[in-house]
Each structure stands twice: as structure tokens, then as C-alpha cells.
Design an enzyme around this catalytic site. Structure first.
Site, short mmCIF file in Angstrom:
data_model
loop_
_atom_site.label_atom_id
_atom_site.label_comp_id
_atom_site.label_asym_id
_atom_site.label_seq_id
_atom_site.Cartn_x
_atom_site.Cartn_y
_atom_site.Cartn_z
N GLY A 247 1.21 -0.82 -0.05
CA GLY A 247 0.17 -0.15 -0.25
C GLY A 247 0.47 1.49 0.10
O GLY A 247 -0.20 2.19 0.05
N GLU A 289 4.27 -6.44 1.38
CA GLU A 289 3.39 -6.78 0.38
C GLU A 289 3.25 -5.62 -0.88
O GLU A 289 2.74 -5.61 -1.07
CB GLU A 289 2.03 -7.55 0.34
CG GLU A 289 2.13 -8.40 1.19
CD GLU A 289 0.86 -9.23 1.49
OE1 GLU A 289 -0.15 -8.16 1.19
OE2 GLU A 289 0.49 -10.56 1.53
N ARG A 292 2.68 -1.22 -5.98
CA ARG A 292 2.99 0.19 -6.85
C ARG A 292 3.86 0.12 -6.55
O ARG A 292 4.80 1.37 -7.92
CB ARG A 292 1.41 0.47 -6.20
CG ARG A 292 1.27 2.29 -6.90
CD ARG A 292 0.76 3.43 -6.08
NE ARG A 292 -1.05 2.84 -5.95
CZ ARG A 292 -1.94 2.91 -6.17
NH1 ARG A 292 -1.71 2.87 -7.37
NH2 ARG A 292 -2.46 2.20 -5.76
N TYR A 333 -10.70 6.07 -10.57
CA TYR A 333 -10.94 6.81 -9.48
C TYR A 333 -10.43 7.28 -9.57
O TYR A 333 -9.09 9.24 -8.47
CB TYR A 333 -9.30 5.88 -8.15
CG TYR A 333 -9.11 4.74 -8.74
CD1 TYR A 333 -9.95 3.34 -8.66
CD2 TYR A 333 -7.95 4.12 -9.97
CE1 TYR A 333 -9.90 2.54 -8.17
CE2 TYR A 333 -7.95 2.57 -9.57
CZ TYR A 333 -8.89 1.86 -8.64
OH TYR A 333 -8.43 0.69 -8.96
N CYS A 360 -15.32 5.18 -26.30
CA CYS A 360 -16.49 5.87 -26.47
C CYS A 360 -17.12 5.65 -25.48
O CYS A 360 -18.50 4.87 -25.44
CB CYS A 360 -17.71 5.01 -27.60
SG CYS A 360 -17.08 4.65 -29.46
N GLU A 361 -16.76 7.12 -24.88
CA GLU A 361 -17.29 7.28 -23.45
C GLU A 361 -16.47 8.58 -22.97
O GLU A 361 -15.34 8.86 -23.76
CB GLU A 361 -16.44 6.21 -22.02
CG GLU A 361 -16.36 4.67 -22.41
CD GLU A 361 -17.46 4.80 -21.07
OE1 GLU A 361 -17.53 5.80 -20.28
OE2 GLU A 361 -17.87 3.09 -21.26
#
Ligand code: LLP
Length: 449
Positions: A247, A289, A292, A333, A360-361
Site C-alpha cells: 500500500g 507486500e 505499486r 479513481y 466511446c465514453e
């Protein structure tokens, strides 16, 4: 854009990563292209190894969910780290790469019978059990194989970390783990100790991701140690391994101020040691762990600029040939990123534009309001810090093929992930016979052909 790892600007004014000219990478491998800076990836692994393993005898397991291919498994293995896998697919990748299975921790809140079976057969180091249903299933499977599963129990410590709602995990109202506060965690420990084919090795918690406040980790460590003291009083079981999850946050854009890995190690291990002393418990082996903070800064995505649409007085949209398909994080996010024009890397900023993807968004926007040199079609846009949760969360929405990935180091670029083709896109499509055209010879997808 802040430069990371081996990034520099070369004599042609181009962005260079791992000694490779990013504009040439785009020309040679096509775009969108994931570029992984091998030196930075390894350096991040080493920073963890030194801060945790060498200094404290702790263990570091790389969170494969952030970025995994067989070549990545090899880098992690060479750097001496273990690996946290969360699915049969990730485990299979590690198996294929010949990753040492005793260093693998198998996570997941709803592992299937087949996944647990695969983990037992592969003899993974630890299975991180999330709930009692899984514990009982694992007992039956291990019994049938005449094996003993080495287990760590995942607990929910009841901690609210300051991060995005969707990536918080330590709070009581969470789908993960056994809750300490209401007695489920203690029940889990008791049950694990009763079962003949389960060896309870330790406890686990993970409070969330992209976390900057080290105090949250110290808090989690204290709560876990207090629980260990309770478990010891109630059952006599002594905690030997304490896995505090991953994290640690990273720098994505201005304002992000992550602590160093060394500070993280000192705070986490310090809190565990202090608690152990205060509670009269032996100091457990600490496991972390990180994902990122190892893979994130090592990745950069290259795109080619296409349509540039100026709405005077409103906004200038710069569309690139990728977007939420290869990086869904901004849409999911509201994640922020930095970028530069790889072919104009030393030019000063001239205009503020917004970078749109090609899905297409309307929500497929990679970056809002970024200052860049004048942007033209054909420019190569480099978005930094895309190593984590980009390729691993990529998708084929709009049937866009997924990008390739190259590993760059000392002027060499090596393909570690092939670009998907249109053929890959239709590979698993099946045409039922009743839908085949009347003249099968005219039907290119009919099974009878
Ligand atoms: N351990 C466990 C049990 C986890 O659930 C995670 C991440 C990690 C370790 C690694 O955390 P890291 O060091 O990478 O923060 N897709 C989201 C993040 C989801 C995090 C899932 N669990 C994002 O793109 O921000």
C-alpha cells in the site's frame, strides 16, 4: 513531468528511458506502448530488500496484481523477493516462469476449489486464508492430498486509511478478512488450530493502497499485535509471522509526497517490535507486500497524438490512440498523471490541453488540464508512472487490442508482452452452426469451414 529512474532528454531533444529514445520505441514497436525501465524496477526491489530484509530480517513479497508477465517474475526472482498472487492466473504465470513456489503467497477473498487445489499442488509457501468457508475447503482439499497447508489468516483490523474509497480495505465494513472486533478473527484462529491439515503460521492485514501516512501502518501493526496477545491468552498459540500487506503510495503528480521505503520499514518494524515488547510477546517475522511502489514509477506509456479539437474559450482536447482500455485508473479513481511530449521533451510549455482516450465514453479522459508544448497530430505523448495497475487492469472495451510492453535497459529494448492483434480479439468467438450463412463457403467464421 517529473522524471523517474533512467529518464533523461537526449541530444535530439527526445525523452529517453533506459537509454532508448522514446520516439524510436514508438516507431519500432507501435503505440500505445508500455515501456518498463528495468533498472528502476530492480532498484525499487533492492530498496525494499535492503530496508526490510537486510536491515530487519523481514520478508518482501511483490504484489503481482500490479504488473505481471513471465519476464517480470524473473526480475522479481533475481532480486530475491517473494510474490503475492491473487488468482489461478497469476499463480499460473509464476509457475510458467519457474518462479520458486516456496516464495509465493496466495491471496484472494474467494479462491475457488480449483485455485486452492493448484496452490496445494504447486506447494506455494503460504495460503492467505480470507474466511472460514475457505479454511474448511482448504482443510478438505489438503486432507485428500495428504498434505498440510501452511496458512496465514487475513484479518480486518478496523482501520480507516486515508485513500480512495475503492482502495481502502482495513475498515470493518470490508469484503476482506475476518473482523477482529466482533470475535470472528479469534474464532478463525481457534478453528485453524483444530484442523489437522492446516498449519497456522501467521496473521495478515492490508489497510489499503496509495497510502502516504505511515502512522496508519504503525496503528495496524499495534492492533494486530494486540490481537496476537489475545489469541495467545485464549489458545496458547504464538504469532510467528505478521504480514502487514502493501500500500505504500507513490508520486504521480504535484502534491503527492510519499515517504521513503526506508522510513516505511523503520516505522512498521519499529511498531511491531515495540508492541511485542510491551505485550510480552516474541517479535514475529514481518512480511510486507508492496506492489505499486515497485512497479508504478518504472512504467511509462507512449501514445501517438491524433485528433486535436479546440473549442475556443472552453478547452482543447488532444486525443491519443489509447486511454481507459490501457489505463482505466483516471476513469475509476480520478487518478492524476503527468505527461510530456517525447518528441519535444526540451520544449517549454505553451498551452494547456486535456488528453482524451479513444473509447466511446466521455469519461475516457487520461489527463485534464496539462501544460504542454504546442501539440500536433503525430506527437508522441509519454505518460509517466503507469507501471502499476495499468496493464494489469487493461481491457478490450470497444474491442481495442491491448498494447505491447518493452523492457528497456542500457539502450536495449526487449519485447516482454506482444501487442494484441485483431485475430486475438476474435480468437474466442464462436459461431453457432445455426447462425452460419446458407452457403458455408461464403462464411469465414463458420465452424464447418
Ligand atoms: N497486498 C494486498 C492484500 C492487496 O490487496 C494489495 C493491493 C497489495 C498487497 C498491494 O498494494 P500496493 O502496494 O500496490 O498499494 N487498482 C487500484 C489499487 C487496488 C489495490 C489492491 N490491493 C489502483 O489502481 O489504485
Amino acid at each position: 513531468m517529473r522524471f523517474h529512474g533512467t529518464m533523461t532528454v537526449n541530444s535530439r531533444g527526445h525523452l529517453e528511458i533506459g537509454g532508448c529514445d522514446a520516439v524510436e520505441l514508438a516507431a519500432n514497436f507501435g503505440t500505445p506502448l508500455y515501456v518498463l525501465d528495468e533498472e528502476l524496477f530492480r532498484q525499487n526491489c533492492r530498496e525494499y530488500y535492503q530496508a526490510f530484509c537486510q536491515k530487519y530480517g523481514a520478508e518482501v513479497i511483490y504484489a503481482a496484481k500490479t504488473l505481471l508477465t513471465t519476464a517480470i517474475c524473473r526480475l522479481v526472482e533475481e532480486e530475491g523477493l517473494g510474490m503475492d498472487v491473487v488468482s489461478g492466473g497469476e499463480l499460473y504465470t509464476a509457475l510458467k516462469a519457474g518462479f520458486p513456489m516456496e516464495r509465493v503467497y496466495f491471496h484472494g477473498n474467494n479462491k475457488s476449489r480449483e485455485e486452492l487445489q493448484l496452490a496445494l499442488e504447486a506447494r506455494v509457501g503460504r495460503i492467505v486464508v480470507d474466511n472460514l468457508y475457505e479454511l474448511e475447503m482448504l482443510e478438505r482439499l489438503a486432507a485428500a492430498m495428504g498434505a498440510r497447508a501452511r496458512v496465514i489468516l487475513r484479518l480486518t483490523p478496523g482501520i480507516e486509511a486515508h485513500t480512495h474509497e475503492y482502495i481502502k480495505t482495513g475498515q470493518i465494513d470490508s469484503k476482506f478478512g475476518l473482523v477482529i472486533e466482533n470475535g470472528q478473527a479469534l474464532e478463525g484462529v481457534k478453528r485453524a488450530l483444530e484442523l489437522d491439515h492446516i498449519e497456522l503460521c501467521g496473521l495478515h492485514c492490508h489497510i489499503g493502497s496509495q497510502i502516504f501516512e505511515l502512522e496508519s501502518y504503525a496503528h495496524a501493526a499495534r492492533v494486530m499485535m494486540e490481537f496476537a496477545a489475545l489469541a495467545a491468552r485464549e489458545t496458547g498459540w504464538v504469532l510467528e509471522e505478521l504480514d502487514l500487506g502493501g500500500g505504500l503510495g507513490i508520486y504521480y503528480a504535484a502534491g503527492d509526497q510519499p515517504p521513503s521505503v526506508a522510513e516505511y520499514a523503520d516505522v512498521v518494524v519499529g511498531a511491531v517490535r515495540e508492541s511485542a515488547l510491551a505485550l510480552g510477546l516474541p517479535v514475529p517475522r514481518v512480511i510486507v507486500e508492496p506492489g505499486r511502489s515497485i512497479s508504478g514509477p518504472a512504467g511509462t506509456t507512449l501514445y501517438t497524438v491524433g485528433a486535436v479539437k479546440n473549442i475556443p474559450g472552453v478547452r482543447k482536447y488532444v486525443a491519443v490512440d489509447g486511454g481507459m482500455g490501457d489505463n482505466p485508473r483516471p476513469a475509476l479513481y480520478r487518478a492524476r498523471y503527468e505527461a510530456c511530449l517525447a518528441n519535444k521533451a526540451s520544449a517549454p510549455p505553451e498551452e494547456v490541453v486535456s488528453i482524451a482516450g479513444k473509447c466511446c465514453e466521455s469519461g475516457d479522459m487520461l489527463i485534464w488540464d496539462i501544460a504542454l508544448p504546442r501539440v500536433e497530430p503525430g506527437d508522441i505523448l509519454a505518460v509517466s508512472c503507469t507501471g502499476a495497475y495499468n496493464y494489469s487492469m487493461s481491457m478490450n472495451y470497444n474491442r481495442l487490442p491491448r498494447p505491447a510492453m518493452v523492457l528497456v535497459r542500457k539502450g536495449r529494448a526487449e519485447l516482454i508482452l506482444k501487442r494484441e492483434t485483431y485475430e486475438d480479439i476474435v480468437r474466442n468467438d464462436v459461431m453457432p452452426e445455426r447462425l452460419c450463412k446458407k452457403h458455408p463457403a461464403e462464411d469465414p467464421v463458420c465452424a464447418v469451414n
